[in-house]
Design a protein around this motif. Structure first.
Motif, PDB file in Angstrom:
ATOM      1  N   VAL A   1       1.147  -1.201   0.046  1.00 32.70           N
ATOM      2  CA  VAL A   1       0.443  -0.096   0.221  1.00 32.70           C
ATOM      3  C   VAL A   1       1.119   1.426   0.262  1.00 32.70           C
ATOM      4  O   VAL A   1       2.484   1.157   0.409  1.00 32.70           O
ATOM      5  N   GLU A   2      -0.340   2.581  -0.087  1.00 30.61           N
ATOM      6  CA  GLU A   2       0.822   3.536  -0.267  1.00 30.61           C
ATOM      7  C   GLU A   2       1.836   3.723   1.184  1.00 30.61           C
ATOM      8  O   GLU A   2       1.479   3.652   2.176  1.00 30.61           O
ATOM      9  N   HIS A   3       2.744   4.586   1.045  1.00 29.12           N
ATOM     10  CA  HIS A   3       3.344   4.854   2.218  1.00 29.12           C
ATOM     11  C   HIS A   3       2.774   5.021   3.394  1.00 29.12           C
ATOM     12  O   HIS A   3       2.229   6.198   3.250  1.00 29.12           O
ATOM     13  N   ALA A   4       2.672   4.373   4.692  1.00 35.36           N
ATOM     14  CA  ALA A   4       1.142   5.158   5.588  1.00 35.36           C
ATOM     15  C   ALA A   4       2.530   5.464   7.195  1.00 35.36           C
ATOM     16  O   ALA A   4       3.506   4.838   7.556  1.00 35.36           O
ATOM     17  N   HIS A   5       1.365   6.464   7.781  1.00 40.42           N
ATOM     18  CA  HIS A   5       2.273   6.594   9.547  1.00 40.42           C
ATOM     19  C   HIS A   5       2.105   4.465  10.021  1.00 40.42           C
ATOM     20  O   HIS A   5       0.986   4.104   9.106  1.00 40.42           O
ATOM     21  N   PRO A   6       3.243   4.138  10.605  1.00 46.11           N
ATOM     22  CA  PRO A   6       3.003   2.331  10.782  1.00 46.11           C
ATOM     23  C   PRO A   6       1.295   2.417  11.317  1.00 46.11           C
ATOM     24  O   PRO A   6       1.080   1.067  11.234  1.00 46.11           O
ATOM     25  N   VAL A   7       1.562   3.039  12.465  1.00 46.04           N
ATOM     26  CA  VAL A   7      -0.180   3.051  13.574  1.00 46.04           C
ATOM     27  C   VAL A   7      -1.188   2.996  12.284  1.00 46.04           C
ATOM     28  O   VAL A   7      -2.277   2.182  12.066  1.00 46.04           O
ATOM     29  N   TYR A   8      -1.210   3.416  11.099  1.00 45.18           N
ATOM     30  CA  TYR A   8      -2.309   3.097  10.281  1.00 45.18           C
ATOM     31  C   TYR A   8      -1.859   1.844   9.038  1.00 45.18           C
ATOM     32  O   TYR A   8      -3.144   1.320   9.356  1.00 45.18           O
ATOM     33  N   VAL A   9      -1.202   1.575   8.683  1.00 43.06           N
ATOM     34  CA  VAL A   9      -0.631   0.463   8.364  1.00 43.06           C
ATOM     35  C   VAL A   9      -0.715  -0.744   8.941  1.00 43.06           C
ATOM     36  O   VAL A   9      -1.444  -2.021   8.932  1.00 43.06           O
ATOM     37  N   ASP A  10      -0.869  -0.215  10.181  1.00 42.28           N
ATOM     38  CA  ASP A  10      -1.038  -1.858  11.195  1.00 42.28           C
ATOM     39  C   ASP A  10      -3.026  -1.809  11.828  1.00 42.28           C
ATOM     40  O   ASP A  10      -3.681  -2.766  12.057  1.00 42.28           O
ATOM     41  N   LEU A  11      -3.370  -0.535  11.327  1.00 40.72           N
ATOM     42  CA  LEU A  11      -4.689  -0.626  11.062  1.00 40.72           C
ATOM     43  C   LEU A  11      -5.618  -0.784   9.984  1.00 40.72           C
ATOM     44  O   LEU A  11      -6.683  -2.007  10.503  1.00 40.72           O
TER      45      LEU A  11
END
Length: 165
Positions: free
Chosen positions: A48-58
């Motif tokens: 996925v597009e690079h995102a904040h680590p917490v968002y990626v975990d969500l």
């Protein structure tokens, strides 16, 4: 080191993981659903597009619940090694910037049985989901649903189950 733990009889175990790599400029998710016997039912992985680590975990948690909904699995345990993401989902009164995805996760969680669990686990208990997100980087794949276990994972999955508690 805590190994993967088997769910109770009749419960599906869903392990999820997200990973962000600033050097690659992208993020990846991995999730898989298994039975008590360790049988791989289905999964998701992808870049996925690079995102904040917490968002990626969500996002990984979201796909875990999405997978359960698609399979009509109501008796589920979802595990993530992201304490922050699990906390945000399980504590709805938090004022955070991720309200959009949190609302979707909570809606799907509510569709499962009241005994549905989302919990934090140590990384060592979540190795196959972590491996799935790494696999997404290796394959450079967009988010893809897996209806069978990738052959690359047979031995690792068997070992993960063998050493489980």
């Amino acid at each position: 080191m805590a190994p993967w733990s088997k769910p109770p009889e009749g419960v599906w175990k869903i392990n999820v993981s997200g990973h962000s790599d600033a050097q690659l400029g992208s993020s990846a998710i991995g999730c898989l659903m298994r039975t008590r016997s360790g049988h791989f039912s289905c999964g998701y992985y992808g870049i996925v597009e690079h995102a904040h680590p917490v968002y990626v975990d969500l996002l990984a948690i979201y796909y875990g619940f999405k997978m359960a909904d698609e399979e009509d699995a109501r008796y589920i345990e979802v595990e993530s090694e992201s304490a922050a993401a699990v906390y945000l989902v399980n504590n709805p009164n938090q004022n955070v910037e991720y309200d959009d995805i949190l609302l979707n996760i909570r809606r799907m969680k509510d569709m499962a049985t009241p005994s549905c669990v989302l919990r934090y686990v140590e990384r060592s208990s979540n190795l196959m989901a972590i491996r799935m997100s790494a696999y997404a980087f290796e394959k450079r794949a967009s988010i893809t649903r897996l209806n069978s276990c990738p052959s690359d994972f047979f031995q690792e999955l068997a070992a993960d189950w063998y050493f489980s508690t």
